[in-house]
Write a protein that holds these residues in place. Sequence first.
Motif, PDB file in Angstrom:
ATOM      1  N   ASP A 298       0.854  -1.185   0.000  1.00 49.55           N
ATOM      2  CA  ASP A 298       0.000   0.000   0.000  1.00 49.55           C
ATOM      3  C   ASP A 298       0.895   1.243   0.000  1.00 49.55           C
ATOM      4  OD1 ASP A 298      -1.712   2.086   0.464  1.00 49.55           O
ATOM      5  OD2 ASP A 298      -2.542   1.299   2.341  1.00 49.55           O
TER       6      ASP A 298
ATOM      7  N   THR B  88       1.762   7.681  -7.529  1.00 53.50           N
ATOM      8  CA  THR B  88       0.513   7.161  -6.965  1.00 53.50           C
ATOM      9  C   THR B  88      -0.521   8.272  -6.760  1.00 53.50           C
ATOM     10  OG1 THR B  88       1.465   7.319  -4.731  1.00 53.50           O
ATOM     11  CG2 THR B  88       1.646   5.206  -5.845  1.00 53.50           C
TER      12      THR B  88
ATOM     13  N   TYR C 202      -0.435  15.498  -1.571  1.00 55.63           N
ATOM     14  CA  TYR C 202      -0.055  15.943  -0.226  1.00 55.63           C
ATOM     15  C   TYR C 202       1.403  15.591   0.060  1.00 55.63           C
ATOM     16  CZ  TYR C 202       0.255  15.917   4.882  1.00 55.63           C
ATOM     17  OH  TYR C 202       0.659  16.111   6.179  1.00 55.63           O
ATOM     18  N   TYR C 203       1.740  14.327  -0.110  1.00 59.29           N
ATOM     19  CA  TYR C 203       3.111  13.904   0.139  1.00 59.29           C
ATOM     20  C   TYR C 203       4.061  14.418  -0.943  1.00 59.29           C
ATOM     21  CZ  TYR C 203       1.290  10.738   3.706  1.00 59.29           C
ATOM     22  OH  TYR C 203       0.692  10.222   4.815  1.00 59.29           O
TER      23      TYR C 203
ATOM     24  N   ASN D 254      -0.530  11.288  -5.243  1.00 60.51           N
ATOM     25  CA  ASN D 254      -0.676  11.663  -3.845  1.00 60.51           C
ATOM     26  C   ASN D 254      -0.098  13.053  -3.637  1.00 60.51           C
ATOM     27  OD1 ASN D 254      -1.078  11.314  -1.020  1.00 60.51           O
ATOM     28  ND2 ASN D 254      -0.821   9.106  -1.334  1.00 60.51           N
TER      29      ASN D 254
ATOM     30  N   ALA E 131       5.039   9.292  -4.257  1.00 55.55           N
ATOM     31  CA  ALA E 131       3.819  10.095  -4.174  1.00 55.55           C
ATOM     32  C   ALA E 131       3.326  10.495  -5.555  1.00 55.55           C
ATOM     33  CB  ALA E 131       4.081  11.325  -3.316  1.00 55.55           C
TER      34      ALA E 131
ATOM     35  N   GLN F 232       0.152   4.346   0.223  1.00 56.53           N
ATOM     36  CA  GLN F 232      -0.275   5.315   1.236  1.00 56.53           C
ATOM     37  C   GLN F 232       0.353   4.971   2.586  1.00 56.53           C
ATOM     38  OE1 GLN F 232      -2.107   8.037   0.840  1.00 56.53           O
ATOM     39  NE2 GLN F 232      -2.386   8.607   2.998  1.00 56.53           N
ATOM     40  N   GLN F 233       0.347   3.697   2.913  1.00 56.16           N
ATOM     41  CA  GLN F 233       0.969   3.251   4.158  1.00 56.16           C
ATOM     42  C   GLN F 233       2.469   3.526   4.135  1.00 56.16           C
ATOM     43  OE1 GLN F 233       0.602  -0.964   4.845  1.00 56.16           O
ATOM     44  NE2 GLN F 233       1.600  -0.887   6.854  1.00 56.16           N
TER      45      GLN F 233
ATOM     46  N   LEU G 223       4.107   5.869   2.399  1.00 56.67           N
ATOM     47  CA  LEU G 223       4.374   7.303   2.484  1.00 56.67           C
ATOM     48  C   LEU G 223       4.132   7.832   3.891  1.00 56.67           C
ATOM     49  CD1 LEU G 223       2.804   8.306  -0.930  1.00 56.67           C
ATOM     50  CD2 LEU G 223       5.205   8.616  -0.283  1.00 56.67           C
ATOM     51  N   LYS G 224       3.108   7.341   4.539  1.00 58.37           N
ATOM     52  CA  LYS G 224       2.832   7.745   5.919  1.00 58.37           C
ATOM     53  C   LYS G 224       3.977   7.320   6.831  1.00 58.37           C
ATOM     54  CE  LYS G 224      -0.624   7.271   9.604  1.00 58.37           C
ATOM     55  NZ  LYS G 224      -1.913   6.628   9.994  1.00 58.37           N
TER      56      LYS G 224
END
Length: 755
Positions: A417, A482, A486-487, A484, A479, A419-420, A422-423
Motif C-alpha cells: 500500500d 501514486t 499531499y506527500y 498523492n 507520491a 499510502q501506508q 508514504l505515511k
Amino acid sequence: MKLKISITLLLLSSFNCLIADPIDLVKYVNTLQGTNSKFELTRGNTYPTTALPFGMHTWTPQTGKNGDGWKYQYQRDSIRGFQQAHQCSSWTNDYAVFSLMPVTGKLAVDQYERAAKFSHSNEIAKPNYYRVKLDNNITTEMSPTERGAHLRFSFPRSRSYLVLDGYTNMSMVKIIPSERKIIGYVHNGRGLKPNFKNYFVIVFDKPFVSFGTWNNRNNEVLKGKLTDEGMGKGAYIQFKDGEKVQAKIASSYISPQQAELTLKQELGSFKSLEDTKAAAAKIWNKHLGRILAEGGTEEEKATFYSCFFRASLFSRQFFEYDENGNPYYFSPYDGQIHKGYMFTDTGFWDTFRAQFPLNTILYPTMHGRYMQALLAAQEQCGWLPAWSFPGEGGSMIGNHAISLLADAWVKGIRTFDPQQALKAYLHEATNKGPWGPANGRDGWKEYFTLGYVPYPEYREATAKTLEYAYDDFCGYQLAKKTNNPYYEQIFARQMFNYKNVYDSSSRFMRGKNKNGEWSANFDPVEWGGPFTEGNAWHWQWSVFHDIQGLINLMGGEKNFTGKLDSVFSQPNVYKPGTYGGPIHEMTEMVMANMGQYAHGNQPIQHMIYLYNYAGEPWKAQSHVRNVMAKLYSSTENGYPGDEDQGQTSSWYVLSALGFYSVCPGTDEYVIGSPVFKKVTITMEDGKKFVVEANNNSKENVYIQSARLNGKSYSRNYIRYSDIVNGGMLRFEMGDKPNLQRGISKEDKPFSLSKN
C-alpha cells in the motif's frame, strides 16, 4: 538413405541435449573470496559461507574466538568449531550461533584446547559443500539447506568426540541417547528480544558411547548429565573409535516443534550427505544459471560467479513454513509470531545502491514480499528498518527503506500500500528514532527549517543532508506515481536540499553551521567531521537523483568531468580528521592507488558512471573496466574493502553485465562496459535478455555502437522494462573511444533538473 542418416543424427543430437548434464557454475565459486581480512585491512570481511540462496542460516568453519566478529580469517591456521552463522559484517559480531567441533584422543571442550591445525590445501569451499581435513586427520564436511545443514565427521582410529558449544550468553542443551539426538536453544547477539531463541535439533546416524554437558564459562564437564541450561552451556558426545558420523541439523526461531518439522521438511528425504550436497548444487546451479556468462577468461568467470554467490546471500529469509506449507515468523521487532514473510540481515545504506536493484531484475516476487515485510516491520516496531540484524540496529545514515519502496513501485512491483509507505516515511522524516542515526532523522528540524543539517551541531551532517535529499526524492517519486499530491508537495520541497551544502568557492560539498557559516580549515582529503566514512572528494557525488543539477552547480559539463578526472589524478593521501587515526577504509584507498577513488566503501561506488550524464560516456567505460580488473578477483584477497551484505558484489555483477543502478527510485540502469562477450539473463518468467559485446577484450573496452532489439541505440542507460521483457542489447567494442556516441541531451540518464 542419406535422409534417414540425417534424421537419426538429428534425433541423437536432440537426445544428447536432453540428457546432457546442466552447466556446472558452482565450480567457479570460491567462498573463500575476501576472507583474508583483519581489523586494520579488509579484503571483503567475508567467511566461507555454506548456504543456499537467501537461506535463513549459514554454516562456516570458525577460526576466531567465540564472540569475535572475525569468525574466519584466511591467515589463521587452526579451526575451533563449525558453526551456524548469520553475520553480515565482522563489525557486527553475530547472533543465534552455536558450533560443533570434532575432537580425537583426549576429550577437550575448551575452545582453545580443542582447536586443530589445518591447511588451505586440504580445504574445499563451495556454496553447496565445505570440506576440510584437519592436521589431526579428522575430516569435516558440510552441505546446506535453507534452515539447516548436513554434516559428516570422519574420525581416525582413535577416541571420537563431538563438542557442542553454546557460544556466548544463554543456551540450553538436552541429550536424548535413545534417539541419537540433541535438542536445545541459544540466545546470543545484540539487541535481541528477551524471548528470542534459536531452537535447534541435531540427529546423528550413530549411537553414543558416552555423553555429558559442560559450561564454556569455566570448562566444567559433567559426565553423564543429559540436560543443562544457563550461560554458555554445551554438550559432548562420544562415538565408537574411528567412527564416521553424519549429523542432520535444523533450527527455528519459533519453537522446538518447528525445528523438528523443518528437519523433516528439508532433510527428511536425504539419506547421505552426498544427497544434500547434490540437491544444494542443483539449487545453486539453477540460481547462478539465471545469468550465463560466456566469452571471458576462467578467472573472470570465477570472479563473477563468486561475486554473484555473495550477492545472493542477503537479505536473509527470517520466515519458516508450518505443517501446511504456509509462511510465518517470529518477529525480531515485537517478539510475537506473525503470518507471512520477514527478511533480515542487511543495512540499507549499503544495499539500496545495487544489491536490491539486482534482485528486482532476478527475483521480483521475493522483492515484492520484502516490501510487504518492510511495512510489517514498521507496524511491529514503529519505525522503518534501516539496519536489520535481526531486528533494528539503526546503524549508518539515511532513510533508505523509502528507496527500496519507490524503486519497487516504479519498476512495477506493487505488492504494498503506497499510502501506508508514504505515511511511514513521513514519520521517519519528521522524528528521531530510538536507535542509532539511521532511525528517523538526526537533525530533522534543522533540515526542514534551514534546508540542511548543520555541522558541528550534528556529526556527519553534510552526508546526512545529501542522503536525506535523495530519500526525499524517492518519497516524491512514490507520491507522484501514486497521485498523492499531499506527500508529493512535502518531499518536493526538500529534494533539492543538496544545493545548500555546496560551496561554490571551493567547489565541494562542505560542512555548514546553523548560522550558515562554512566550517573553517577545510581540507578535501580530511575524513570524518561532516562526512561519513569518507571525505569531500567521496561525498561530492551523492546527488543520485539530480546529477544535472550538480553539473549546473559546478559550472557546467567541462568543470564537472574535470572534477571527476581529478578524483583519479589526485594523490592518494588522507587526513584522519575526527577519526583520530587511520581506519581500514583509508588504508584500502591508499592500496588501491587510484587517487581519491575509494571503491572499498559505498559513497563513491556510483561515481564512475556519472560521466554518462556529462557528455563523456567513454570515460565511464574505461574506468569501470579498470576497477573490475584491478580491484576484484576470486581469491581470498578478492575485494577492495568490506563486501557489505552483497553490495560490493552486486556492484561487480551489475557492472560486469554492462550497466549499474545509479539512482534507485527510477527505472534506469546506466551503461558502462560489459566484461563478457555474451551474457544471457533469464527472468523469473523465463524471458531472456541478452547482452552481446562483439570484439570485447581487455583492450577493447569502449562502446563503438549499440543496438537494442535490432534498432540503433545511443542512450547511456537502459530501462528496467527493456531488461525484464527480454530482448537483445548488442554492443560493438573497440580499443578507442567513440567521441560522438551518447553525447546528446536525449542520451543522458534521468536527472530532476533535466526532466
